[in-house]
Design a protein around this motif. Structure first.
Motif, PDB file in Angstrom:
ATOM      1  N   GLU A  37       0.835  -1.206   0.000  1.00  0.00           N
ATOM      2  CA  GLU A  37       0.000   0.000   0.000  1.00  0.00           C
ATOM      3  C   GLU A  37       0.873   1.261   0.000  1.00  0.00           C
ATOM      4  O   GLU A  37       1.959   1.283   0.556  1.00  0.00           O
ATOM      5  CB  GLU A  37      -0.888   0.017   1.233  1.00  0.00           C
ATOM      6  CG  GLU A  37      -1.871  -1.124   1.301  1.00  0.00           C
ATOM      7  CD  GLU A  37      -3.019  -0.961   0.327  1.00  0.00           C
ATOM      8  OE1 GLU A  37      -3.367   0.188  -0.001  1.00  0.00           O
ATOM      9  OE2 GLU A  37      -3.541  -1.988  -0.110  1.00  0.00           O
ATOM     10  N   SER A  38       0.350   2.309  -0.616  1.00  0.00           N
ATOM     11  CA  SER A  38       1.048   3.588  -0.624  1.00  0.00           C
ATOM     12  C   SER A  38       0.030   4.715  -0.639  1.00  0.00           C
ATOM     13  O   SER A  38      -1.130   4.530  -0.995  1.00  0.00           O
ATOM     14  CB  SER A  38       1.977   3.700  -1.837  1.00  0.00           C
ATOM     15  OG  SER A  38       1.234   3.668  -3.029  1.00  0.00           O
ATOM     16  N   VAL A  39       0.486   5.896  -0.244  1.00  0.00           N
ATOM     17  CA  VAL A  39      -0.317   7.111  -0.308  1.00  0.00           C
ATOM     18  C   VAL A  39       0.367   8.024  -1.310  1.00  0.00           C
ATOM     19  O   VAL A  39       1.558   8.312  -1.185  1.00  0.00           O
ATOM     20  CB  VAL A  39      -0.397   7.808   1.073  1.00  0.00           C
ATOM     21  CG1 VAL A  39      -1.080   9.153   0.965  1.00  0.00           C
ATOM     22  CG2 VAL A  39      -1.096   6.926   2.072  1.00  0.00           C
ATOM     23  N   VAL A  40      -0.365   8.446  -2.320  1.00  0.00           N
ATOM     24  CA  VAL A  40       0.181   9.318  -3.358  1.00  0.00           C
ATOM     25  C   VAL A  40      -0.501  10.678  -3.246  1.00  0.00           C
ATOM     26  O   VAL A  40      -1.724  10.770  -3.241  1.00  0.00           O
ATOM     27  CB  VAL A  40      -0.055   8.729  -4.770  1.00  0.00           C
ATOM     28  CG1 VAL A  40       0.512   9.668  -5.831  1.00  0.00           C
ATOM     29  CG2 VAL A  40       0.561   7.352  -4.879  1.00  0.00           C
ATOM     30  N   ILE A  41       0.295  11.724  -3.147  1.00  0.00           N
ATOM     31  CA  ILE A  41      -0.204  13.089  -3.093  1.00  0.00           C
ATOM     32  C   ILE A  41       0.087  13.754  -4.428  1.00  0.00           C
ATOM     33  O   ILE A  41       1.237  13.832  -4.853  1.00  0.00           O
ATOM     34  CB  ILE A  41       0.466  13.893  -1.948  1.00  0.00           C
ATOM     35  CG1 ILE A  41       0.278  13.204  -0.597  1.00  0.00           C
ATOM     36  CG2 ILE A  41      -0.047  15.324  -1.917  1.00  0.00           C
ATOM     37  CD1 ILE A  41      -1.148  13.080  -0.160  1.00  0.00           C
ATOM     38  N   ASP A  42      -0.950  14.211  -5.106  1.00  0.00           N
ATOM     39  CA  ASP A  42      -0.817  14.920  -6.375  1.00  0.00           C
ATOM     40  C   ASP A  42      -0.565  16.393  -6.058  1.00  0.00           C
ATOM     41  O   ASP A  42      -1.385  17.047  -5.407  1.00  0.00           O
ATOM     42  CB  ASP A  42      -2.086  14.749  -7.199  1.00  0.00           C
ATOM     43  CG  ASP A  42      -2.032  15.466  -8.531  1.00  0.00           C
ATOM     44  OD1 ASP A  42      -0.917  15.847  -8.962  1.00  0.00           O
ATOM     45  OD2 ASP A  42      -3.096  15.655  -9.138  1.00  0.00           O
ATOM     46  N   CYS A  43       0.554  16.915  -6.518  1.00  0.00           N
ATOM     47  CA  CYS A  43       0.914  18.295  -6.193  1.00  0.00           C
ATOM     48  C   CYS A  43       0.020  19.325  -6.888  1.00  0.00           C
ATOM     49  O   CYS A  43      -0.049  20.460  -6.445  1.00  0.00           O
ATOM     50  CB  CYS A  43       2.375  18.546  -6.529  1.00  0.00           C
ATOM     51  SG  CYS A  43       3.502  17.670  -5.428  1.00  0.00           S
ATOM     52  N   PHE A  76       5.646  16.825   4.541  1.00  0.00           N
ATOM     53  CA  PHE A  76       6.681  16.457   3.578  1.00  0.00           C
ATOM     54  C   PHE A  76       6.191  16.561   2.137  1.00  0.00           C
ATOM     55  O   PHE A  76       6.953  16.913   1.245  1.00  0.00           O
ATOM     56  CB  PHE A  76       7.231  15.060   3.876  1.00  0.00           C
ATOM     57  CG  PHE A  76       8.147  15.056   5.053  1.00  0.00           C
ATOM     58  CD1 PHE A  76       9.431  15.545   4.952  1.00  0.00           C
ATOM     59  CD2 PHE A  76       7.720  14.586   6.276  1.00  0.00           C
ATOM     60  CE1 PHE A  76      10.287  15.560   6.035  1.00  0.00           C
ATOM     61  CE2 PHE A  76       8.554  14.593   7.370  1.00  0.00           C
ATOM     62  CZ  PHE A  76       9.843  15.090   7.253  1.00  0.00           C
ATOM     63  N   ALA A  77       4.928  16.267   1.892  1.00  0.00           N
ATOM     64  CA  ALA A  77       4.395  16.403   0.539  1.00  0.00           C
ATOM     65  C   ALA A  77       4.411  17.872   0.112  1.00  0.00           C
ATOM     66  O   ALA A  77       4.803  18.191  -1.011  1.00  0.00           O
ATOM     67  CB  ALA A  77       2.989  15.832   0.461  1.00  0.00           C
ATOM     68  N   HIS A  78       3.999  18.751   1.003  1.00  0.00           N
ATOM     69  CA  HIS A  78       4.003  20.177   0.678  1.00  0.00           C
ATOM     70  C   HIS A  78       5.424  20.654   0.370  1.00  0.00           C
ATOM     71  O   HIS A  78       5.643  21.397  -0.597  1.00  0.00           O
ATOM     72  CB  HIS A  78       3.399  20.991   1.820  1.00  0.00           C
ATOM     73  CG  HIS A  78       3.344  22.454   1.525  1.00  0.00           C
ATOM     74  ND1 HIS A  78       2.493  23.000   0.586  1.00  0.00           N
ATOM     75  CD2 HIS A  78       4.064  23.493   2.026  1.00  0.00           C
ATOM     76  CE1 HIS A  78       2.690  24.300   0.524  1.00  0.00           C
ATOM     77  NE2 HIS A  78       3.639  24.625   1.390  1.00  0.00           N
ATOM     78  N   ARG A  79       6.381  20.209   1.157  1.00  0.00           N
ATOM     79  CA  ARG A  79       7.776  20.596   0.934  1.00  0.00           C
ATOM     80  C   ARG A  79       8.256  20.126  -0.436  1.00  0.00           C
ATOM     81  O   ARG A  79       8.874  20.882  -1.188  1.00  0.00           O
ATOM     82  CB  ARG A  79       8.670  20.016   2.027  1.00  0.00           C
ATOM     83  CG  ARG A  79      10.126  20.439   1.892  1.00  0.00           C
ATOM     84  CD  ARG A  79      11.015  19.744   2.855  1.00  0.00           C
ATOM     85  NE  ARG A  79      11.108  18.339   2.453  1.00  0.00           N
ATOM     86  CZ  ARG A  79      11.761  17.423   3.115  1.00  0.00           C
ATOM     87  NH1 ARG A  79      12.322  17.724   4.267  1.00  0.00           N
ATOM     88  NH2 ARG A  79      11.830  16.188   2.695  1.00  0.00           N
ATOM     89  N   GLU A  80       7.974  18.868  -0.769  1.00  0.00           N
ATOM     90  CA  GLU A  80       8.417  18.337  -2.055  1.00  0.00           C
ATOM     91  C   GLU A  80       7.677  18.996  -3.221  1.00  0.00           C
ATOM     92  O   GLU A  80       8.261  19.218  -4.278  1.00  0.00           O
ATOM     93  CB  GLU A  80       8.244  16.819  -2.092  1.00  0.00           C
ATOM     94  CG  GLU A  80       9.138  16.082  -1.114  1.00  0.00           C
ATOM     95  CD  GLU A  80      10.623  16.333  -1.343  1.00  0.00           C
ATOM     96  OE1 GLU A  80      11.054  16.397  -2.515  1.00  0.00           O
ATOM     97  OE2 GLU A  80      11.362  16.475  -0.348  1.00  0.00           O
ATOM     98  N   SER A  87       4.153  14.659  -8.032  1.00  0.00           N
ATOM     99  CA  SER A  87       3.442  13.869  -7.024  1.00  0.00           C
ATOM    100  C   SER A  87       4.456  13.287  -6.057  1.00  0.00           C
ATOM    101  O   SER A  87       5.642  13.173  -6.369  1.00  0.00           O
ATOM    102  CB  SER A  87       2.617  12.756  -7.681  1.00  0.00           C
ATOM    103  OG  SER A  87       3.462  11.863  -8.364  1.00  0.00           O
ATOM    104  N   VAL A  88       3.977  12.919  -4.875  1.00  0.00           N
ATOM    105  CA  VAL A  88       4.831  12.407  -3.815  1.00  0.00           C
ATOM    106  C   VAL A  88       4.217  11.110  -3.307  1.00  0.00           C
ATOM    107  O   VAL A  88       3.016  11.051  -3.065  1.00  0.00           O
ATOM    108  CB  VAL A  88       4.963  13.428  -2.662  1.00  0.00           C
ATOM    109  CG1 VAL A  88       5.954  12.963  -1.618  1.00  0.00           C
ATOM    110  CG2 VAL A  88       5.357  14.791  -3.193  1.00  0.00           C
ATOM    111  N   VAL A  89       5.047  10.070  -3.129  1.00  0.00           N
ATOM    112  CA  VAL A  89       4.566   8.752  -2.721  1.00  0.00           C
ATOM    113  C   VAL A  89       5.131   8.403  -1.344  1.00  0.00           C
ATOM    114  O   VAL A  89       6.335   8.540  -1.111  1.00  0.00           O
ATOM    115  CB  VAL A  89       4.995   7.671  -3.744  1.00  0.00           C
ATOM    116  CG1 VAL A  89       4.481   6.306  -3.319  1.00  0.00           C
ATOM    117  CG2 VAL A  89       4.521   8.032  -5.125  1.00  0.00           C
ATOM    118  N   PHE A  90       4.252   7.940  -0.443  1.00  0.00           N
ATOM    119  CA  PHE A  90       4.643   7.508   0.891  1.00  0.00           C
ATOM    120  C   PHE A  90       4.267   6.043   1.073  1.00  0.00           C
ATOM    121  O   PHE A  90       3.208   5.612   0.621  1.00  0.00           O
ATOM    122  CB  PHE A  90       3.922   8.328   1.971  1.00  0.00           C
ATOM    123  CG  PHE A  90       4.330   9.773   1.985  1.00  0.00           C
ATOM    124  CD1 PHE A  90       5.365  10.203   2.800  1.00  0.00           C
ATOM    125  CD2 PHE A  90       3.696  10.699   1.182  1.00  0.00           C
ATOM    126  CE1 PHE A  90       5.742  11.525   2.812  1.00  0.00           C
ATOM    127  CE2 PHE A  90       4.063  12.019   1.186  1.00  0.00           C
ATOM    128  CZ  PHE A  90       5.098  12.442   2.000  1.00  0.00           C
TER     129      PHE A  90
END
Length: 112
Positions: A37-43, A76-80, A87-90
């Motif tokens: 599983e992962s969480v993806v944040i679309d910038c 961390f997503a906002h920083r990246e 997008s940022v993946v956790f």
């Protein structure tokens, strides 16, 4: 004149001590992450992830862990995203204790 030489010698010694201390701390600690599983944040549409999404990645329903995970992802997503990521993946950090699951930044994907 002797005072100038003593001060210069002290500066040189302190500089060498600081440089030696920095040389010993150049490596980063590794983390083991799951590939599930992962969480993806679309910038482009940056939003706080849902509690359910964080709970699935962390495999927990602990309210404190979910709140901490959401805050970590948002920060961390906002920083990246500010650095230009698309997008940022956790993913879950498997090196953390099972009683306190945590997330790790897996990758950032650039905008196309």
């Amino acid at each position: 004149m002797n005072a100038k030489i003593i001060i210069a010698a002290m500066c040189l010694v302190s500089f060498n001590l600081c440089a030696a201390a920095v040389d010993g701390e150049t490596s980063l600690a590794g983390v083991a992450v799951s590939s599930g599983e992962s969480v993806v944040i679309d910038c482009q549409h940056e939003m706080m992830p849902s509690r359910d999404a964080i709970g699935q990645v962390l495999q927990t329903n602990n309210a404190n862990s979910l709140a901490a995970g959401r805050e970590l992802v948002a920060h961390f997503a906002h920083r990246e995203c500010m650095r230009g990521a698309g997008s940022v993946v956790f993913v879950r950090d498997l090196s953390s204790a099972p009683t306190t699951p945590s997330l790790a930044l897996s990758e950032t994907r650039t905008q196309r």
